[in-house]
Motif scaffolding. Structure first.
Motif, PDB file in Angstrom:
ATOM      1  N   LYS A  72      17.424  11.311   6.640  1.00 36.97           N
ATOM      2  CA  LYS A  72      16.097  11.732   7.091  1.00 36.97           C
ATOM      3  C   LYS A  72      16.152  13.175   7.560  1.00 36.97           C
ATOM      4  CE  LYS A  72      12.055  10.585   9.698  1.00 36.97           C
ATOM      5  NZ  LYS A  72      11.399   9.691  10.635  1.00 36.97           N
ATOM      6  N   LEU A  73      15.305  13.986   6.967  1.00 34.50           N
ATOM      7  CA  LEU A  73      15.174  15.387   7.356  1.00 34.50           C
ATOM      8  C   LEU A  73      14.247  15.425   8.566  1.00 34.50           C
ATOM      9  CD1 LEU A  73      15.747  18.354   6.745  1.00 34.50           C
ATOM     10  CD2 LEU A  73      13.920  18.270   5.047  1.00 34.50           C
ATOM     11  N   GLU A  74      14.836  15.584   9.737  1.00 34.11           N
ATOM     12  CA  GLU A  74      14.070  15.541  10.993  1.00 34.11           C
ATOM     13  C   GLU A  74      13.487  16.896  11.373  1.00 34.11           C
ATOM     14  OE1 GLU A  74      13.112  13.090  12.797  1.00 34.11           O
ATOM     15  OE2 GLU A  74      14.424  11.414  12.305  1.00 34.11           O
ATOM     16  N   ALA A  75      14.080  17.974  10.867  1.00 31.02           N
ATOM     17  CA  ALA A  75      13.625  19.314  11.220  1.00 31.02           C
ATOM     18  C   ALA A  75      13.997  20.281  10.108  1.00 31.02           C
ATOM     19  CB  ALA A  75      14.275  19.769  12.527  1.00 31.02           C
ATOM     20  N   LEU A  76      13.066  21.164   9.772  1.00 31.02           N
ATOM     21  CA  LEU A  76      13.335  22.265   8.851  1.00 31.02           C
ATOM     22  C   LEU A  76      12.451  23.420   9.291  1.00 31.02           C
ATOM     23  CD1 LEU A  76      14.617  23.544   6.355  1.00 31.02           C
ATOM     24  CD2 LEU A  76      12.835  22.479   4.980  1.00 31.02           C
ATOM     25  N   PHE A  77      13.071  24.462   9.799  1.00 30.06           N
ATOM     26  CA  PHE A  77      12.336  25.605  10.316  1.00 30.06           C
ATOM     27  C   PHE A  77      12.972  26.888   9.798  1.00 30.06           C
ATOM     28  CE2 PHE A  77      11.446  22.213  13.273  1.00 30.06           C
ATOM     29  CZ  PHE A  77      10.074  22.318  13.422  1.00 30.06           C
ATOM     30  N   ILE A  78      12.148  27.739   9.225  1.00 31.99           N
ATOM     31  CA  ILE A  78      12.577  29.040   8.719  1.00 31.99           C
ATOM     32  C   ILE A  78      11.871  30.096   9.554  1.00 31.99           C
ATOM     33  CG2 ILE A  78      12.643  30.585   6.714  1.00 31.99           C
ATOM     34  CD1 ILE A  78      14.326  28.026   6.326  1.00 31.99           C
ATOM     35  N   ASP A  79      12.593  31.139   9.945  1.00 32.85           N
ATOM     36  CA  ASP A  79      11.986  32.231  10.694  1.00 32.85           C
ATOM     37  C   ASP A  79      10.805  32.767   9.883  1.00 32.85           C
ATOM     38  OD1 ASP A  79      11.758  35.245  11.531  1.00 32.85           O
ATOM     39  OD2 ASP A  79      12.850  34.220  13.128  1.00 32.85           O
ATOM     40  N   PRO A  80       9.643  32.965  10.499  1.00 37.44           N
ATOM     41  CA  PRO A  80       8.473  33.407   9.741  1.00 37.44           C
ATOM     42  C   PRO A  80       8.702  34.681   8.924  1.00 37.44           C
ATOM     43  CG  PRO A  80       7.817  32.746  11.946  1.00 37.44           C
ATOM     44  CD  PRO A  80       9.326  32.720  11.916  1.00 37.44           C
ATOM     45  N   GLY A  81       9.548  35.562   9.376  1.00 40.13           N
ATOM     46  CA  GLY A  81       9.835  36.787   8.634  1.00 40.13           C
ATOM     47  C   GLY A  81      10.611  36.539   7.349  1.00 40.13           C
ATOM     48  N   HIS A  82      11.126  35.343   7.183  1.00 43.86           N
ATOM     49  CA  HIS A  82      11.912  34.995   5.995  1.00 43.86           C
ATOM     50  C   HIS A  82      11.311  33.824   5.222  1.00 43.86           C
ATOM     51  CE1 HIS A  82      15.044  37.808   7.132  1.00 43.86           C
ATOM     52  NE2 HIS A  82      14.825  37.401   8.364  1.00 43.86           N
ATOM     53  N   ALA A  83      10.128  33.374   5.631  1.00 46.51           N
ATOM     54  CA  ALA A  83       9.473  32.255   4.949  1.00 46.51           C
ATOM     55  C   ALA A  83       9.065  32.672   3.541  1.00 46.51           C
ATOM     56  CB  ALA A  83       8.250  31.807   5.748  1.00 46.51           C
ATOM     57  N   GLY A  84       9.071  31.707   2.641  1.00 50.27           N
ATOM     58  CA  GLY A  84       8.646  31.966   1.276  1.00 50.27           C
ATOM     59  C   GLY A  84       9.670  32.683   0.413  1.00 50.27           C
ATOM     60  N   GLN A  85      10.911  32.756   0.885  1.00 53.52           N
ATOM     61  CA  GLN A  85      11.950  33.475   0.144  1.00 53.52           C
ATOM     62  C   GLN A  85      13.027  32.536  -0.405  1.00 53.52           C
ATOM     63  OE1 GLN A  85      13.362  36.795   2.520  1.00 53.52           O
ATOM     64  NE2 GLN A  85      11.294  37.301   3.167  1.00 53.52           N
ATOM     65  N   GLY A  86      12.753  31.246  -0.405  1.00 50.13           N
ATOM     66  CA  GLY A  86      13.687  30.288  -0.990  1.00 50.13           C
ATOM     67  C   GLY A  86      14.631  29.616  -0.019  1.00 50.13           C
ATOM     68  N   GLY A  87      14.597  29.990   1.241  1.00 49.51           N
ATOM     69  CA  GLY A  87      15.501  29.393   2.223  1.00 49.51           C
ATOM     70  C   GLY A  87      15.228  27.919   2.460  1.00 49.51           C
ATOM     71  N   GLY A  88      13.958  27.542   2.558  1.00 47.75           N
ATOM     72  CA  GLY A  88      13.618  26.141   2.762  1.00 47.75           C
ATOM     73  C   GLY A  88      14.048  25.294   1.575  1.00 47.75           C
ATOM     74  N   THR A  89      13.828  25.800   0.380  1.00 38.80           N
ATOM     75  CA  THR A  89      14.250  25.089  -0.832  1.00 38.80           C
ATOM     76  C   THR A  89      15.759  24.926  -0.851  1.00 38.80           C
ATOM     77  OG1 THR A  89      12.346  25.895  -2.067  1.00 38.80           O
ATOM     78  CG2 THR A  89      14.259  25.175  -3.357  1.00 38.80           C
ATOM     79  N   ALA A  90      16.486  25.985  -0.501  1.00 42.46           N
ATOM     80  CA  ALA A  90      17.951  25.908  -0.464  1.00 42.46           C
ATOM     81  C   ALA A  90      18.418  24.861   0.536  1.00 42.46           C
ATOM     82  CB  ALA A  90      18.546  27.276  -0.122  1.00 42.46           C
ATOM     83  N   MET A  91      17.749  24.783   1.677  1.00 40.69           N
ATOM     84  CA  MET A  91      18.128  23.807   2.690  1.00 40.69           C
ATOM     85  C   MET A  91      17.871  22.381   2.201  1.00 40.69           C
ATOM     86  SD  MET A  91      19.332  25.546   5.302  1.00 40.69           S
ATOM     87  CE  MET A  91      19.085  24.854   6.911  1.00 40.69           C
ATOM     88  N   VAL A  92      16.715  22.135   1.594  1.00 41.26           N
ATOM     89  CA  VAL A  92      16.406  20.799   1.065  1.00 41.26           C
ATOM     90  C   VAL A  92      17.417  20.426  -0.012  1.00 41.26           C
ATOM     91  CG1 VAL A  92      14.721  19.453  -0.266  1.00 41.26           C
ATOM     92  CG2 VAL A  92      13.963  20.814   1.686  1.00 41.26           C
ATOM     93  N   ASN A  93      17.731  21.361  -0.896  1.00 42.03           N
ATOM     94  CA  ASN A  93      18.713  21.083  -1.945  1.00 42.03           C
ATOM     95  C   ASN A  93      20.086  20.770  -1.359  1.00 42.03           C
ATOM     96  OD1 ASN A  93      16.768  21.471  -3.911  1.00 42.03           O
ATOM     97  ND2 ASN A  93      17.371  23.589  -4.317  1.00 42.03           N
ATOM     98  N   HIS A  94      20.470  21.500  -0.325  1.00 40.86           N
ATOM     99  CA  HIS A  94      21.751  21.258   0.347  1.00 40.86           C
ATOM    100  C   HIS A  94      21.771  19.852   0.963  1.00 40.86           C
ATOM    101  CE1 HIS A  94      25.494  22.447   2.318  1.00 40.86           C
ATOM    102  NE2 HIS A  94      25.017  21.919   3.440  1.00 40.86           N
ATOM    103  N   ALA A  95      20.681  19.500   1.629  1.00 38.97           N
ATOM    104  CA  ALA A  95      20.600  18.177   2.254  1.00 38.97           C
ATOM    105  C   ALA A  95      20.663  17.080   1.197  1.00 38.97           C
ATOM    106  CB  ALA A  95      19.311  18.057   3.071  1.00 38.97           C
ATOM    107  N   ARG A  96      20.019  17.293   0.078  1.00 37.47           N
ATOM    108  CA  ARG A  96      20.032  16.269  -0.977  1.00 37.47           C
ATOM    109  C   ARG A  96      21.430  16.093  -1.555  1.00 37.47           C
ATOM    110  NH1 ARG A  96      15.877  14.411  -5.561  1.00 37.47           N
ATOM    111  NH2 ARG A  96      17.243  12.785  -6.311  1.00 37.47           N
ATOM    112  N   VAL A  97      22.165  17.183  -1.723  1.00 39.03           N
ATOM    113  CA  VAL A  97      23.550  17.078  -2.198  1.00 39.03           C
ATOM    114  C   VAL A  97      24.387  16.280  -1.198  1.00 39.03           C
ATOM    115  CG1 VAL A  97      25.656  18.410  -2.646  1.00 39.03           C
ATOM    116  CG2 VAL A  97      23.485  19.136  -3.653  1.00 39.03           C
ATOM    117  N   LEU A  98      24.165  16.535   0.082  1.00 35.77           N
ATOM    118  CA  LEU A  98      24.923  15.849   1.130  1.00 35.77           C
ATOM    119  C   LEU A  98      24.555  14.377   1.268  1.00 35.77           C
ATOM    120  CD1 LEU A  98      24.735  18.438   4.041  1.00 35.77           C
ATOM    121  CD2 LEU A  98      26.771  17.877   2.698  1.00 35.77           C
TER     122      LEU A  98
END
Length: 146
Positions: A72-98
């Motif tokens: 369960k992904l309980e939290a996913l927060f990206i600094d607003p200055g870096h939002a929309g640059q693929g960080g959230g997607t990378a984190m979800v992909n990392h979690a799915r691999v794990l």
């Protein structure tokens, strides 16, 4: 170039600051009093008890984080200055691999987050009138197909 690494206790202040900036930018339904009331739960609860991963730049600066409780992904927060640059997607992909297929709850009043997860292949599985602590913030429950 970013990296995803396990969080350490030394990350806690930086991650709490990211959480604050992100929530203030994306959770317009929360009052400042709501946000202030949540700080201890994030600082002393989520950032301590969850399996927390940090998104960092090449210099090691934290750009975001996610907290997992099993699959369960309980939290996913990206600094607003870096939002929309693929960080959230990378984190979800990392979690799915794990963890394999994931679940997540999204505040109904945060349509951008709902759109993000739907675009990542999550499907709506239910809805709750209140959040996990009984506050009047409805949740949309989502799951990833296997």
């Amino acid at each position: 170039m970013t990296q995803i690494r396990p969080a350490t206790p030394a990350d806690r202040d930086a991650l709490l600051a990211i959480w604050l900036r992100s929530v203030r930018a994306t959770h317009a339904f929360l009052t400042e009093a709501d946000i202030t009331a949540l700080i201890p739960a994030v600082r002393d609860g989520a950032l301590v008890m969850l399996e927390t991963w940090v998104l960092a730049d090449e210099d090691g600066q934290s750009l975001g984080f996610m907290g997992l409780d099993g699959a369960k992904l309980e939290a996913l927060f990206i600094d607003p200055g870096h939002a929309g640059q693929g960080g959230g997607t990378a984190m979800v992909n990392h979690a799915r691999v794990l963890k394999g297929p994931l679940t997540v709850d999204v505040n109904e009043q945060n349509p951008n987050a709902l759109g993000f997860y739907l675009a990542k292949g999550f499907v709506v599985t239910g809805r709750s009138e209140t959040d996990g602590d009984g506050r009047p913030f409805p949740l949309i429950h989502l799951a990833m197909n296997a």
